[in-house]
Design a protein around this motif. Structure first.
Motif, mmCIF file in Angstrom:
data_model
loop_
_atom_site.group_PDB
_atom_site.id
_atom_site.type_symbol
_atom_site.label_atom_id
_atom_site.label_comp_id
_atom_site.label_asym_id
_atom_site.label_seq_id
_atom_site.Cartn_x
_atom_site.Cartn_y
_atom_site.Cartn_z
ATOM 1 N N UNK A 221 -11.199 -8.095 3.614
ATOM 2 C CA UNK A 221 -10.761 -9.345 4.249
ATOM 3 C C UNK A 221 -9.241 -9.305 4.321
ATOM 4 N N UNK A 222 -8.723 -8.604 5.314
ATOM 5 C CA UNK A 222 -7.278 -8.400 5.414
ATOM 6 C C UNK A 222 -6.624 -9.620 6.044
ATOM 7 N N UNK A 233 2.535 -6.804 6.937
ATOM 8 C CA UNK A 233 2.071 -6.565 5.581
ATOM 9 C C UNK A 233 0.813 -7.397 5.362
ATOM 10 N N UNK A 234 -0.270 -6.754 4.918
ATOM 11 C CA UNK A 234 -1.549 -7.414 4.720
ATOM 12 C C UNK A 234 -1.938 -7.392 3.242
ATOM 13 N N UNK A 235 -2.701 -8.408 2.860
ATOM 14 C CA UNK A 235 -3.325 -8.447 1.539
ATOM 15 C C UNK A 235 -4.835 -8.487 1.727
ATOM 16 N N UNK A 236 -5.556 -7.722 0.896
ATOM 17 C CA UNK A 236 -7.011 -7.767 0.936
ATOM 18 C C UNK A 236 -7.479 -8.928 0.077
ATOM 19 N N UNK A 237 -7.923 -9.993 0.733
ATOM 20 C CA UNK A 237 -8.319 -11.199 0.011
ATOM 21 C C UNK A 237 -9.746 -11.132 -0.508
ATOM 22 N N UNK A 238 -10.480 -10.093 -0.149
ATOM 23 C CA UNK A 238 -11.870 -9.977 -0.602
ATOM 24 C C UNK A 238 -11.906 -9.588 -2.070
ATOM 25 N N UNK A 247 -4.997 -4.840 -3.216
ATOM 26 C CA UNK A 247 -4.650 -3.908 -2.152
ATOM 27 C C UNK A 247 -3.720 -4.571 -1.150
ATOM 28 N N UNK A 248 -2.617 -3.889 -0.863
ATOM 29 C CA UNK A 248 -1.700 -4.292 0.193
ATOM 30 C C UNK A 248 -1.613 -3.155 1.194
#
Length: 750
Positions: A221-222, A233-238, A247-248
């Motif tokens: 879930x980026x 820049x993304x964060x994995x919200x899952x 995870x970034x």
């Protein structure tokens, strides 16, 4: 060991890959190569040669045959036979005289005679892949000619073979001089690093490359949390299971080819790295474990990034893979090494585990484009603080500097336009090869020697190398934009065929279903009782896999797989000192039991895992009715190996496990016959497929990573037969298996 270094190559045929069972149309590949090798006294020789591969015939010339087609004859010629084996050995450093550089090696050998072998060393992994496909297609053509009786060449007699150990007596003067001479005129290994192959975008070689999107659904879930210098820049919200941190990832478009970006990321040249890399610019090679894995040491004075007062250093391993679609994956994992213990004045840091993913994008004109992703793991406690009130400290951290490397790469290539073109300026100028214009009757000549004899013997050193002057040239560009429409495919599940309709087509309706007592069919690995169960197997639905839909040939749409055609009844988890072949012939095998012999059809898939000891994961899929011989499954079961290799496909999906293992394995469908060696055994009521994972160094590297985390991994596998014609679509799932946290020590000795 003999080797050939490919410098400039060019495909002369751009027709779609022929179905070997329906046509014998011949394609051609040609280009300038460096013929390298070692003579009987251990000295190297190096010759610039022109190589021509047409059909399953190989020709080698001293000069470009186009200059004078009637007068320039091949100095060596041979056949590629069905016994040819290929192996991608990865990256290797070549040093001789004043020339040093990294090349990418493709090895070949005769599976019936280990003395017949050679190597091709290319400028980039992409060239290795394209030459691999060219040789593989030639091998398939030879197999088809052999099985159909249409072969245009008589089989090689043993008396006609050239003894590979025989060396011409004066070859040693090429040992150092040949390579040094090439370096002086700009054709040595260090120049090869900056050359792109002239094997262009060719449908013959890319027919088995599918869409860049994955073929299994992932649980990421980026969410974009920041934009820095135009890089997202993304964060994995899952809440992914099995992960050790947050995870970034940073994602950006770089105006360069995937090969150029890969070479820059993997390079150890400090001068070029200092131009874009603020953290790992100073790297030193400690150990090259194999062609796809090494260990490096880096050091950094943190006066620009960190609040630390001391200097820092780090040791990490790098593993790289190239998929069948040409995209690259680089894994960077912190480790230790005996050559670099902690030393005074430096604070040893564990650099964050990270992954580079370099994927192709549609290019415009001469400028290539690729999507570069840098994925980094950070500790949850640090990320929570950085995301809140301490964001300025995050911008001075190691994870931040790693994420910024994508932006640095983009700016580096933008500032160096010469590196941005799809095909960098060439040293040589190979002309477009027209098969009929160069020795048109060459293929009809009596070619008795095998492929190995054609290039694996030391050449006559009396020949000069005055044919070294070539002009620059541009390659023909070609490409096809593939439509990605997975979301539409998911919404179009009605397009998939039901299990009943598939069974009516693929299985014989003349015989009633056989009643099978499933309790009598057991393997050494037990069936799962629940999702939380460990060291067991289950059979998931195929809905988690994306396969080709009815309209795939026009819009590349994919659909959910649905229920498998065959029923998974048992799984064996075996081990032995040597590779386990022909499991179905073992008296203790399920196939040989009284109940097994009553089953109309059994598909045995034996995944041979190289380790110490060797393991085999054997899955048994059964059908209650015989196979319809006129169906796609029937043609696969009864057909030649060349057809099976071109159709047998596997889709992996790590459902639960460490994120780095997930990214390394991926979710892309793989034609196993092209990636690794597959052996087929058809007898009575069963077909066994032995998948030799150890036959590919890339597959070996990935499986070794998986084995390190296997007790925490839940993996789904789907097998299917690739549909290429409209009448073979939509595809269907042949069988699935889920492996739940399997333990190595539970394998049963065989």
């Amino acid at each position: 060991m003999d080797a050939v270094a490919v410098e400039r190559t060019e495909i002369a045929s751009a027709s779609p890959e022929p179905e070997p069972e329906t046509t014998s149309e011949r394609s051609a590949a040609a280009g300038w190569v460096y013929h390298l090798g070692v003579n009987s006294i251990g000295h190297q020789f190096c010759h610039l040669r022109y190589l021509l591969l047409r059909g399953n015939c190989l020709f080698m010339y001293k000069r470009d045959p186009h200059d004078n087609p009637t007068a320039i004859l091949p100095i060596r010629k041979g056949l590629i036979t069905h016994t040819l084996m290929l192996q991608d050995l990865g990256r290797r450093k070549l040093t001789a005289g004043t020339g040093t550089g990294d090349l990418y090696v493709l090895a070949f050998y005769n599976r019936l005679d280990g003395a017949k072998k050679g190597e091709i060393a290319c400028a980039t992994p992409a060239e290795v892949r394209k030459w691999y496909d060219a040789f593989h297609q030639a091998k398939h053509q030879a197999e088809y000619d052999l099985t159909s009786g249409t072969g245009r060449h008589r089989r090689l007699n043993t008396d006609d073979e050239i003894n590979l150990e025989v060396r011409r007596p004066r070859v040693r003067r090429y040992a150092q001089h040949g390579l040094q001479k090439l370096v002086k005129i700009g054709k040595g290994p260090e120049m090869l690093l900056r050359q792109a192959s002239k094997i262009g975008n060719n449908n013959v070689l890319s027919a088995n490359i599918d869409d860049e999107t994955g073929d299994a659904l992932e649980a990421h879930d980026w969410r974009c949390v920041r934009t820095i210098n135009g890089i997202r820049i993304f964060e994995d919200a899952a809440n992914s299971k099995g992960g050790k941190g947050i995870l970034l990832k940073s994602v950006g478009v770089v105006n360069a080819s995937v090969d150029s970006v890969f070479e820059m990321v993997f390079s150890l040249d400090k001068r070029s790295r200092y131009d874009w890399d603020i953290l790992t610019g100073d790297l030193e090679l400690l150990e090259a474990k194999d062609g796809h894995c090494d260990i490096v040491y880096g050091k950094y004075e943190p006066k620009y990034l960190s609040w630390w007062n001391s200097k820092i250093d780090f040791v990490f391993s790098r593993q790289w893979f190239q998929g069948q679609d040409g995209n690259y994956t680089i894994l960077q994992i912190p480790t230790t090494h005996k050559k670099k213990p902690s030393k005074s004045g430096y604070q040893r840091k564990k650099i964050n585990p990270s992954i580079w993913e370099i994927g192709k994008l549609a290019s415009l004109g001469h400028v290539a484009k690729c999507l570069v992703t840098q994925m980094v793991e950070v500790q949850p406690s640090f990320w929570d603080r950085w995301k809140g009130s301490q964001l300025e400290k995050f911008e001075k951290s190691i994870p931040f500097s790693l994420l910024c490397q994508v932006a640095c790469l983009r700016e580096y290539f933008a500032a160096n336009p010469a590196l941005m073109s799809e095909s960098p300026s060439a040293i040589m100028q190979p002309k477009l090869l027209v098969p009929s214009s160069v020795n048109s009757d060459a293929e009809d000549q009596d070619t008795n020697d095998e492929f190995y004899d054609a290039i694996a013997i030391a050449e006559d050193e009396d020949s000069d190398d005055d044919n070294d002057d070539f002009a620059d040239a541009d390659a023909d560009k070609g490409g096809k934009v593939k439509l990605k429409n997975v979301s539409w495919a998911i919404a179009s599940l009605a397009l998939k065929r039901s299990k009943a309709s598939v069974a009516d087509i693929e299985l014989s309706g003349a015989s009633p279903p056989v009643l099978i007592d499933w309790s009598q069919l057991n393997g050494s690995l037990r069936q799962a009782k629940s999702e939380q169960d460990s060291n067991c197997w289950s059979s998931p639905s195929g809905d988690g896999f994306m396969i080709r839909g009815k309209t795939y040939l026009t819009d590349r749409s994919k659909i959910a797989g649905g229920d498998p055609l065959l029923k998974l009844v048992a799984v064996d988890w075996l081990k032995a000192e040597h590779r386990i072949d022909a499991v179905a012939l073992n008296p203790k095998c399920l196939v040989q039991t009284v109940a097994g012999k009553k089953i109309p059809f059994i598909l045995v898939v034996n995944l041979q895992i190289p380790a110490s000891p060797n393991y085999s994961l054997v899955a048994y899929y059964v059908s209650e009715r015989p196979v319809n011989k006129e169906s796609l499954l029937g043609r696969f079961v009864e057909g030649p190996d060349v057809f099976r290799d071109s159709r047998f496909k596997l889709i992996p999906s790590i459902v639960e496990g460490y994120w780095m293992v997930k990214r390394a394995v991926g979710t892309k469908a793989c034609l196993l016959g092209k990636a690794v060696t597959c052996r087929y055994l058809l007898q009575d009521n069963f077909l066994e497929i032995d998948v030799d994972i150890g036959s590919s160094s890339v597959a070996r590297s990935i499986i070794s990573l998986v084995l390190g985390y296997i007790t925490g991994i839940v993996v789904d596998l789907a097998i299917l037969i690739e549909g290429k014609d409209e009448k073979e679509l939509p595809e269907y799932i042949l069988g699935t298996v889920r492996l739940n946290r399997v333990r190595l020590d539970s394998a049963v000795p065989l």
